[in-house]
Enzyme design. Structure first.
Site, PDB file in Angstrom:
ATOM      1  N   TYR A  33      40.532  31.881  47.956  1.00 27.36           N
ATOM      2  CA  TYR A  33      41.465  31.021  47.073  1.00 27.36           C
ATOM      3  C   TYR A  33      42.791  31.739  46.678  1.00 27.36           C
ATOM      4  O   TYR A  33      42.854  33.020  46.629  1.00 27.36           O
ATOM      5  CB  TYR A  33      40.643  30.501  45.814  1.00 27.36           C
ATOM      6  CG  TYR A  33      40.520  31.535  44.569  1.00 27.36           C
ATOM      7  CD1 TYR A  33      39.828  32.375  44.676  1.00 27.36           C
ATOM      8  CD2 TYR A  33      41.132  31.103  43.607  1.00 27.36           C
ATOM      9  CE1 TYR A  33      39.581  33.382  43.578  1.00 27.36           C
ATOM     10  CE2 TYR A  33      41.135  32.025  42.241  1.00 27.36           C
ATOM     11  CZ  TYR A  33      40.363  33.143  42.540  1.00 27.36           C
ATOM     12  OH  TYR A  33      40.181  33.879  41.372  1.00 27.36           O
ATOM     13  N   ARG A  52      49.079  37.718  50.189  1.00 26.26           N
ATOM     14  CA  ARG A  52      47.725  38.180  49.825  1.00 26.26           C
ATOM     15  C   ARG A  52      46.567  37.213  50.471  1.00 26.26           C
ATOM     16  O   ARG A  52      45.613  37.347  50.968  1.00 26.26           O
ATOM     17  CB  ARG A  52      47.566  38.086  48.236  1.00 26.26           C
ATOM     18  CG  ARG A  52      46.128  38.702  47.725  1.00 26.26           C
ATOM     19  CD  ARG A  52      46.008  38.835  46.308  1.00 26.26           C
ATOM     20  NE  ARG A  52      46.115  37.523  45.537  1.00 26.26           N
ATOM     21  CZ  ARG A  52      46.347  37.507  44.381  1.00 26.26           C
ATOM     22  NH1 ARG A  52      46.473  38.496  43.497  1.00 26.26           N
ATOM     23  NH2 ARG A  52      46.581  36.370  43.746  1.00 26.26           N
ATOM     24  N   ARG A 101      22.516  25.168  57.720  1.00 25.63           N
ATOM     25  CA  ARG A 101      22.974  26.331  56.566  1.00 25.63           C
ATOM     26  C   ARG A 101      22.631  27.784  57.656  1.00 25.63           C
ATOM     27  O   ARG A 101      21.712  28.315  57.078  1.00 25.63           O
ATOM     28  CB  ARG A 101      22.073  26.140  55.392  1.00 25.63           C
ATOM     29  CG  ARG A 101      22.335  27.262  54.418  1.00 25.63           C
ATOM     30  CD  ARG A 101      21.611  26.925  53.035  1.00 25.63           C
ATOM     31  NE  ARG A 101      21.728  28.016  52.202  1.00 25.63           N
ATOM     32  CZ  ARG A 101      20.946  29.113  52.224  1.00 25.63           C
ATOM     33  NH1 ARG A 101      19.711  29.074  53.081  1.00 25.63           N
ATOM     34  NH2 ARG A 101      20.964  30.007  51.519  1.00 25.63           N
ATOM     35  N   LYS A 149      40.198  37.985  47.610  1.00 26.46           N
ATOM     36  CA  LYS A 149      40.109  36.934  46.348  1.00 26.46           C
ATOM     37  C   LYS A 149      39.356  35.877  47.025  1.00 26.46           C
ATOM     38  O   LYS A 149      39.646  34.845  47.219  1.00 26.46           O
ATOM     39  CB  LYS A 149      41.839  36.456  46.412  1.00 26.46           C
ATOM     40  CG  LYS A 149      41.829  35.810  44.954  1.00 26.46           C
ATOM     41  CD  LYS A 149      43.276  35.605  44.370  1.00 26.46           C
ATOM     42  CE  LYS A 149      43.266  34.764  43.183  1.00 26.46           C
ATOM     43  NZ  LYS A 149      42.982  35.043  42.034  1.00 26.46           N
ATOM     44  N   GLU A 181      39.506  45.501  35.579  1.00 27.22           N
ATOM     45  CA  GLU A 181      40.240  44.650  35.468  1.00 27.22           C
ATOM     46  C   GLU A 181      39.586  43.418  34.647  1.00 27.22           C
ATOM     47  O   GLU A 181      38.463  43.414  34.257  1.00 27.22           O
ATOM     48  CB  GLU A 181      40.715  44.249  36.783  1.00 27.22           C
ATOM     49  CG  GLU A 181      39.565  43.206  37.585  1.00 27.22           C
ATOM     50  CD  GLU A 181      40.075  43.122  39.036  1.00 27.22           C
ATOM     51  OE1 GLU A 181      41.212  42.601  39.170  1.00 27.22           O
ATOM     52  OE2 GLU A 181      39.317  43.072  39.941  1.00 27.22           O
ATOM     53  N   LEU A 206      41.323  43.285  42.307  1.00 30.55           N
ATOM     54  CA  LEU A 206      42.151  42.262  43.078  1.00 30.55           C
ATOM     55  C   LEU A 206      43.473  43.135  42.802  1.00 30.55           C
ATOM     56  O   LEU A 206      43.882  43.339  41.704  1.00 30.55           O
ATOM     57  CB  LEU A 206      41.948  40.957  42.603  1.00 30.55           C
ATOM     58  CG  LEU A 206      42.913  40.065  43.507  1.00 30.55           C
ATOM     59  CD1 LEU A 206      42.134  39.675  44.259  1.00 30.55           C
ATOM     60  CD2 LEU A 206      43.168  38.944  42.413  1.00 30.55           C
TER      61      LEU A 206
END
Ligand code: PDD
Length: 286
Positions: A33, A52, A101, A149, A181, A206
């Site tokens: 994301y 990114r 799955r 991310k 972070e 990140l």
């Protein structure tokens, strides 16, 4: 008027915006994301967020269903369709909806899912920008590729819930006695001799787009920056502390685990960096 989301090629109302229960984002958190800020209807630091995004998808061998140029065009159209002035655009891309799955990647003909939506937020005038926030500390229980991310955010969900329950605005995650972070932000301190300290990029954090811009802007102004990990004790002995992210820009931290940082107020370096960042953001918005 109901807000509009983008789902796999279509602009639809939020109540119509749906993906399959077989989507691998839902089943495995197999997705990436991005969150980009919007000021005056324009995207902030877009090139950095798109770069990114490209890196993150590459690291998990996920193919974007659209080019970066087209993704930015869709983001702009979504902002316009929602008449969004100030806020954020959320974007998520997953490895698509297979029919079952299977953990291993699906066959080549399964197309990635691409979803975007907007939310309103007056980041510039947020009351916490003036007042600062308290942070709590929690153990960093995440995986070893935090540079990606990924939408697998359970550790951050739990960290930020603990912060919310403690009346704090963010959780700083600790590993080996050092701050990695924030749950959704990069962490900084300003030492007694005015050195800005933030952890070096690597797989432990990140690479924040706001962090990157703030470090560059500070360096251009000959402010002293050290990219290294710091402890909570150092934060408590510091003059100032702050966090950066697309959703807060530069945000002062006035207490850690209930103990005051500096004089317990948002400091002058934090205020200055916030001003410099906002100026940069507006000047480079697209
Ligand atoms: N979070 N570190 C983490 C773990 C983050 O989730 C984020 C951003 C940042 C700051 O990155 P940037 O400056 O590029 O926003 C650092 C977004 C805003 C979110 O999850 O909502």
């Amino acid at each position: 008027m109901e807000k509009i989301a983008y789902v796999n090629g279509a602009f639809v109302t939020h109540s119509e915006a749906k993906v399959s229960v077989f989507d691998r984002g839902f089943l495995f958190a197999d997705g990436i994301y991005e969150v980009a800020a919007v000021l005056d209807g324009k995207l902030i630091d877009s090139a950095s967020h798109l770069a990114r995004l490209e890196r993150s998808v590459g690291e998990i061998k996920l193919r974007l269903p659209e080019t970066l140029e087209r993704i930015e065009a869709i983001q702009k159209e979504l902002v316009a369709r929602n008449n969004l002035v100030n806020g954020m655009v959320y974007l998520e891309v997953t490895r698509g909806a297979d029919t079952g799955r299977d953990f291993a990647f699906p066959k080549a003909d399964v197309k990635s899912t691409l979803v975007m939506f907007t939310s309103e937020k007056d980041i510039i005038n947020a009351p916490s920008a003036k007042a600062g926030i308290n942070v709590i500390t929690v153990p960093d229980i995440r995986w070893e590729r935090r540079d990606i991310k990924s939408v697998a955010l359970l550790a951050q969900v739990l960290a930020k819930q603990a912060a919310a329950e403690a009346g704090a605005g963010e959780a700083w995650m600790l590993e080996d006695g050092k701050v990695t972070e924030g749950g959704s932000s990069s962490a900084f301190i300003v030492t007694q001799d005015d050195v800005i300290v933030t952890r070096q990029n690597g797989t432990e954090i990140l690479p924040g787009c706001t962090r990157k811009a703030v470090v560059k802007l500070a360096e251009e102004r000959q402010l002293r920056i050290e990219e290294r990990a710091f402890t909570v004790a150092e934060a408590l002995a510091a003059k100032e502390a702050f966090i950066t992210s697309a959703s807060v820009f530069v945000q002062g931290v006035v207490a850690v685990d209930g103990k005051q940082v500096g004089n317990g107020k948002v400091g002058p370096m934090t205020d200055r960096l916030r001003e410099i960042y906002v100026e940069f953001a507006k000047a480079t918005a697209v």
